[in-house]
Write a protein that holds these residues in place. Structure first.
Motif, PDB file in Angstrom:
ATOM      1  N   THR A  59     -12.628  25.021  -2.421  1.00  0.00           N
ATOM      2  CA  THR A  59     -13.293  25.823  -1.468  1.00  0.00           C
ATOM      3  C   THR A  59     -14.679  25.378  -2.062  1.00  0.00           C
ATOM      4  O   THR A  59     -15.774  25.975  -1.176  1.00  0.00           O
ATOM      5  CB  THR A  59     -13.196  27.281  -1.810  1.00  0.00           C
ATOM      6  OG1 THR A  59     -13.439  27.682  -3.236  1.00  0.00           O
ATOM      7  CG2 THR A  59     -11.838  27.563  -1.539  1.00  0.00           C
ATOM      8  N   TYR A  60     -14.925  24.656  -3.035  1.00  0.00           N
ATOM      9  CA  TYR A  60     -16.414  24.161  -3.201  1.00  0.00           C
ATOM     10  C   TYR A  60     -17.134  22.842  -2.341  1.00  0.00           C
ATOM     11  O   TYR A  60     -17.997  22.418  -2.637  1.00  0.00           O
ATOM     12  CB  TYR A  60     -16.548  23.987  -4.724  1.00  0.00           C
ATOM     13  CG  TYR A  60     -16.265  25.082  -5.515  1.00  0.00           C
ATOM     14  CD1 TYR A  60     -17.280  26.125  -5.772  1.00  0.00           C
ATOM     15  CD2 TYR A  60     -14.916  25.428  -6.052  1.00  0.00           C
ATOM     16  CE1 TYR A  60     -17.021  27.208  -6.397  1.00  0.00           C
ATOM     17  CE2 TYR A  60     -14.823  26.479  -6.968  1.00  0.00           C
ATOM     18  CZ  TYR A  60     -15.825  27.636  -6.894  1.00  0.00           C
ATOM     19  OH  TYR A  60     -15.754  28.533  -7.778  1.00  0.00           O
ATOM     20  N   VAL A  61     -16.164  22.312  -1.675  1.00  0.00           N
ATOM     21  CA  VAL A  61     -16.529  21.163  -0.949  1.00  0.00           C
ATOM     22  C   VAL A  61     -16.125  21.201   0.576  1.00  0.00           C
ATOM     23  O   VAL A  61     -15.134  22.059   0.956  1.00  0.00           O
ATOM     24  CB  VAL A  61     -16.107  19.726  -1.420  1.00  0.00           C
ATOM     25  CG1 VAL A  61     -16.527  19.587  -2.919  1.00  0.00           C
ATOM     26  CG2 VAL A  61     -14.361  19.818  -1.445  1.00  0.00           C
ATOM     27  N   GLU A  62     -16.751  20.529   1.290  1.00  0.00           N
ATOM     28  CA  GLU A  62     -16.603  20.682   2.856  1.00  0.00           C
ATOM     29  C   GLU A  62     -15.611  19.929   3.291  1.00  0.00           C
ATOM     30  O   GLU A  62     -15.015  20.093   4.369  1.00  0.00           O
ATOM     31  CB  GLU A  62     -17.983  20.317   3.644  1.00  0.00           C
ATOM     32  CG  GLU A  62     -19.078  21.344   3.290  1.00  0.00           C
ATOM     33  CD  GLU A  62     -18.711  22.900   3.886  1.00  0.00           C
ATOM     34  OE1 GLU A  62     -17.981  22.745   5.080  1.00  0.00           O
ATOM     35  OE2 GLU A  62     -18.795  23.644   3.395  1.00  0.00           O
ATOM     36  N   ASP A  63     -14.980  18.716   2.443  1.00  0.00           N
ATOM     37  CA  ASP A  63     -14.027  18.019   2.838  1.00  0.00           C
ATOM     38  C   ASP A  63     -12.639  17.886   2.190  1.00  0.00           C
ATOM     39  O   ASP A  63     -12.291  17.006   1.757  1.00  0.00           O
ATOM     40  CB  ASP A  63     -14.564  16.365   2.922  1.00  0.00           C
ATOM     41  CG  ASP A  63     -14.763  15.866   1.437  1.00  0.00           C
ATOM     42  OD1 ASP A  63     -15.029  16.814   0.670  1.00  0.00           O
ATOM     43  OD2 ASP A  63     -15.093  14.789   1.257  1.00  0.00           O
ATOM     44  N   SER A  64     -12.245  19.202   1.846  1.00  0.00           N
ATOM     45  CA  SER A  64     -11.038  19.423   1.103  1.00  0.00           C
ATOM     46  C   SER A  64      -9.896  19.393   2.055  1.00  0.00           C
ATOM     47  O   SER A  64      -8.652  19.333   1.399  1.00  0.00           O
ATOM     48  CB  SER A  64     -11.134  20.824   0.349  1.00  0.00           C
ATOM     49  OG  SER A  64     -11.274  21.889   1.389  1.00  0.00           O
ATOM     50  N   PRO A 105     -12.963  25.484   4.359  1.00  0.00           N
ATOM     51  CA  PRO A 105     -13.770  24.776   5.270  1.00  0.00           C
ATOM     52  C   PRO A 105     -13.078  24.348   6.286  1.00  0.00           C
ATOM     53  O   PRO A 105     -11.821  24.388   6.161  1.00  0.00           O
ATOM     54  CB  PRO A 105     -14.462  23.759   4.449  1.00  0.00           C
ATOM     55  CG  PRO A 105     -13.518  23.468   3.174  1.00  0.00           C
ATOM     56  CD  PRO A 105     -12.831  24.756   2.995  1.00  0.00           C
ATOM     57  N   LYS A 106     -13.767  24.092   7.297  1.00  0.00           N
ATOM     58  CA  LYS A 106     -12.980  23.293   8.838  1.00  0.00           C
ATOM     59  C   LYS A 106     -12.504  22.098   8.167  1.00  0.00           C
ATOM     60  O   LYS A 106     -12.851  21.457   7.285  1.00  0.00           O
ATOM     61  CB  LYS A 106     -14.028  23.331   9.757  1.00  0.00           C
ATOM     62  CG  LYS A 106     -14.553  24.294  10.373  1.00  0.00           C
ATOM     63  CD  LYS A 106     -15.479  24.215  11.299  1.00  0.00           C
ATOM     64  CE  LYS A 106     -15.954  25.351  12.083  1.00  0.00           C
ATOM     65  NZ  LYS A 106     -17.066  25.270  13.192  1.00  0.00           N
ATOM     66  N   THR A 134     -11.855  18.445   8.173  1.00  0.00           N
ATOM     67  CA  THR A 134     -12.904  17.201   8.302  1.00  0.00           C
ATOM     68  C   THR A 134     -12.183  16.175   9.051  1.00  0.00           C
ATOM     69  O   THR A 134     -11.054  15.617   8.748  1.00  0.00           O
ATOM     70  CB  THR A 134     -13.486  16.682   6.900  1.00  0.00           C
ATOM     71  OG1 THR A 134     -14.149  17.597   6.359  1.00  0.00           O
ATOM     72  CG2 THR A 134     -14.053  15.372   7.070  1.00  0.00           C
TER      73      THR A 134
END
Length: 142
Positions: free
Chosen positions: A65-70, A102-103, A105
């Motif tokens: 949950t700490y990055v946008e591209d997981s 995140p959404k 990617t």
């Protein structure tokens, strides 16, 4: 057989999931993916569709949950879309186990996805045969 572990998860996949650390990535690929030429560690689950596999794995596997591209997929060209609801099928399972993620990617070029898959901890080849059905997940922490 272990209690609480889906019979869809073979011992080698359970071992891989346990070995993975925070930030490691795993690819759930469709049956058409060039896994053996890309991945150094490949597990085959022929006959298992990705949504069913996600439902089996995600109770055990936290997504970062700490990055946008997981959560990563390949963007299908407009004229080559086989299943327009594919992302929502995956997300309905993913969102059932983790909130606040995140959404998804979308990488515009499949070769960008292949490059990312080369760095993945493992590629799991499924029986899914839908085009652009590959999914990459980054492991998080509890």
């Amino acid at each position: 057989m272990l209690r609480g572990i889906s019979p869809l998860i073979p011992p080698d996949l359970l071992h891989v999931l346990a070995q993975m650390g925070h930030g490691d990535e795993i690819v759930f690929s469709d049956a058409l993916f060039p896994a053996h030429s890309i991945g150094q560690r490949v597990i085959r689950l022929d006959g298992v569709e990705i949504p069913r596999l996600l439902d089996a794995v995600l109770p055990l596997f936290p997504i970062d949950t700490y990055v946008e591209d997981s959560i990563v997929m390949v963007a299908a060209p407009q004229d080559d879309v086989e299943d327009r609801d594919l992302e929502s099928k995956y997300r309905s399972v993913i969102d059932k186990y983790d909130s606040g993620l995140p959404k998804t990617t979308f990488l515009e070029d499949r070769h960008d996805f292949y490059a990312r898959a080369r760095q993945a901890f493992c590629v799991v080849v499924t029986g899914s045969v839908v085009k652009y059905g590959n999914l990459l997940l980054k492991k998080g922490v509890y």
